[in-house]
Scaffold this active site. Structure first.
Site, PDB file in Angstrom:
ATOM      1  N   LYS A 195       0.856  -1.199   0.000  1.00  0.00           N
ATOM      2  CA  LYS A 195       0.000   0.000   0.000  1.00  0.00           C
ATOM      3  C   LYS A 195       0.887   1.242   0.000  1.00  0.00           C
ATOM      4  CE  LYS A 195      -3.081  -2.571   2.898  1.00  0.00           C
ATOM      5  NZ  LYS A 195      -3.148  -2.767   4.347  1.00  0.00           N
ATOM      6  N   GLY A 229      -2.581  -0.542   9.485  1.00  0.00           N
ATOM      7  CA  GLY A 229      -3.014   0.842   9.275  1.00  0.00           C
ATOM      8  C   GLY A 229      -3.171   1.572  10.592  1.00  0.00           C
TER       9      GLY A 229
END
Ligand code: ADP
Ligand code: MG
Length: 403
Positions: free
Chosen positions: A202, A384
């Site tokens: 990501k 995250g």
């Protein structure tokens, strides 16, 4: 933040306790490939069971589109939870409908029910406060008390994470309490040298955290998909590797600021390349080539750091006192591209540093490659969430437990 120990101290026998867990486990054809996230919530569920609560466990799984989708059912996770608890777990085939109410009504003190994937309801992740609030109201009707323990989701302002705790007496579970305690050690009185290792896929998420880490870390080691944006920013060709062109100015700025601040960026000297992305199911040999990082041929895709980089990275980790690692160094799911990740994991085990591994895939890689996860200082269940915590952001799910 009130903790589950306080809740148990107040007495929870016979009360309906909604546990927002993170059971977002990786699945391959309906089979769980890594159950770490289920194990992580066991202490909380067991404590509530032992205290005689009626326990309702809820979670999201994957990214269904706001409607029921069998590919994202929580049933496999519910079954695994039952196996790990050593007791049957009821499963409701909806989230706030008749099945969920039946399952909860049927609970005896000390029993557990899992409701279906919260994201089967569009209200869970809606940006519209009213729609989210309505879903939260319906979830609140299932329970008397809320326990937040889904650390991997606390950076989301979702109904079950953010709106629901405002509607019920709320407490932090053991997992969240532990995670927050560990992350504090990476933000307050950090032992130096502090080295951060970033990899994974990501790219834009992770590039964002670097600006903040430049103020904190002494050394930043880059692997995974984002390394190619760095190589490109240094003027090298990256073939058909993962690349985020729009981030090039930001990366150039990072490289400049790092130099000014005396923060060392470590980039690979060699990479493994192949003509195409490997088949992760068949796992057939792909015969990768090792090429210099500044000479990736056209039409070749970088899929792992090379052997010379493995040695370099191990040396750069050896003297650290604190390490945060997020994101595999390569496409570790294929054996041809797992060695870079293995080398970093081994270097962390060999170093006396306090080591935190963050990220679902990073944690899974450690286990899948056969390392003893207990040998690491801490393996965080939230990639995250831990990155955003380290960025200094307010995490909605933690804020909701504090108020
Ligand atoms: P985490 O879950 O630990 O935060 P990410 O989800 O960001 O990590 O990234 C994990 C994924 O990154 C893995 O599935 C891995 O295959 C992929 N990856 C690593 N290196 C590369 C690369 N060079 N090109 C494409 N994908 C990569
Ligand atoms: Mg991931």
């Amino acid at each position: 933040m009130k903790t589950i120990d306080e809740l148990i101290g107040e007495g929870v026998e016979g009360r309906r306790v909604f546990v927002r867990a993170d059971l977002n486990v990786p699945l391959a054809d309906g089979v769980i490939t890594d159950d770490g996230r289920i194990r992580a919530v066991l202490p909380t569920v067991r404590a509530l069971v032992d205290a005689g609560a009626k326990v309702i466990v809820a979670s999201h799984l994957g990214r269904p589109k706001g409607a029921p989708d069998p590919a994202f059912s929580l049933l496999p996770a519910a079954e695994r939870l039952g196996e790990l608890l050593g007791a049957p777990v009821a499963f409701a085939q909806d989230t706030v409908g008749p099945a969920a109410h039946d399952a909860v009504d049927g609970l005896q003190p000390g029993q557990v029910a899992v409701i279906e994937n919260l994201r089967f309801n569009p209200g869970e992740i809606s940006k519209d406060d009213t729609e989210r609030g309505e879903f939260a109201d319906r979830l609140a009707a299932l329970a008397d008390v809320y326990v937040g323990d889904g650390f991997g989701a606390v950076h989301r302002g979702h109904a079950s994470v953010y709106d629901l705790p405002a509607r019920l007496p709320h407490y932090a579970g053991y997992l969240i309490a532990t995670e927050v305690g560990v992350l504090r050690k990476l933000t307050e009185d950090v032992k130096r040298p502090y080295t951060v290792v970033l990899g994974g896929a990501k790219v834009s998420d992770k590039l964002g955290v670097i600006g903040h880490l430049l103020e904190k870390a002494d050394r930043i080691v880059i692997g995974g998909g984002m390394l190619f944006t760095f190589l490109k920013a240094q003027g090298h060709d990256t073939g058909s590797s993962l690349l985020q062109d729009d981030q090039l100015p930001a990366v150039q700025e990072y490289l400049k600021r790092a130099q000014e601040r005396g923060v060392e960026f470590v980039l690979p000297v060699d990479v493994l390349v192949a003509p195409e992305f490997p088949d992760l199911k068949a796992k057939a040999p792909t015969h990768p080539e090792t090429v210099a990082a500044d000479a990736i041929p056209e039409g070749r895709m970088g899929l792992d750091i090379g052997p010379a980089s493995q040695e370099l990275y191990a040396a750069k980790l050896a003297d650290a006192a604190t390490v945060f690692w997020n994101g595999p160094m390569g496409v570790f799911e294929h054996p041809d591209y797992a060695e870079g990740t293995r080398a970093v994991a081994q270097a962390l085990l060999d170093s006396p540093a306090f080591t935190v591994v963050g990220g679902g895939d990073s944690a899974a890689a450690v286990r899948i490659l056969g390392f003893d996860e207990n040998a690491f200082g801490h393996i965080s269940t939230g990639g995250g969430a831990s990155l955003e915590y380290l960025e200094g952001k307010t995490l909605p799910g933690l804020a909701a437990l504090e108020n």
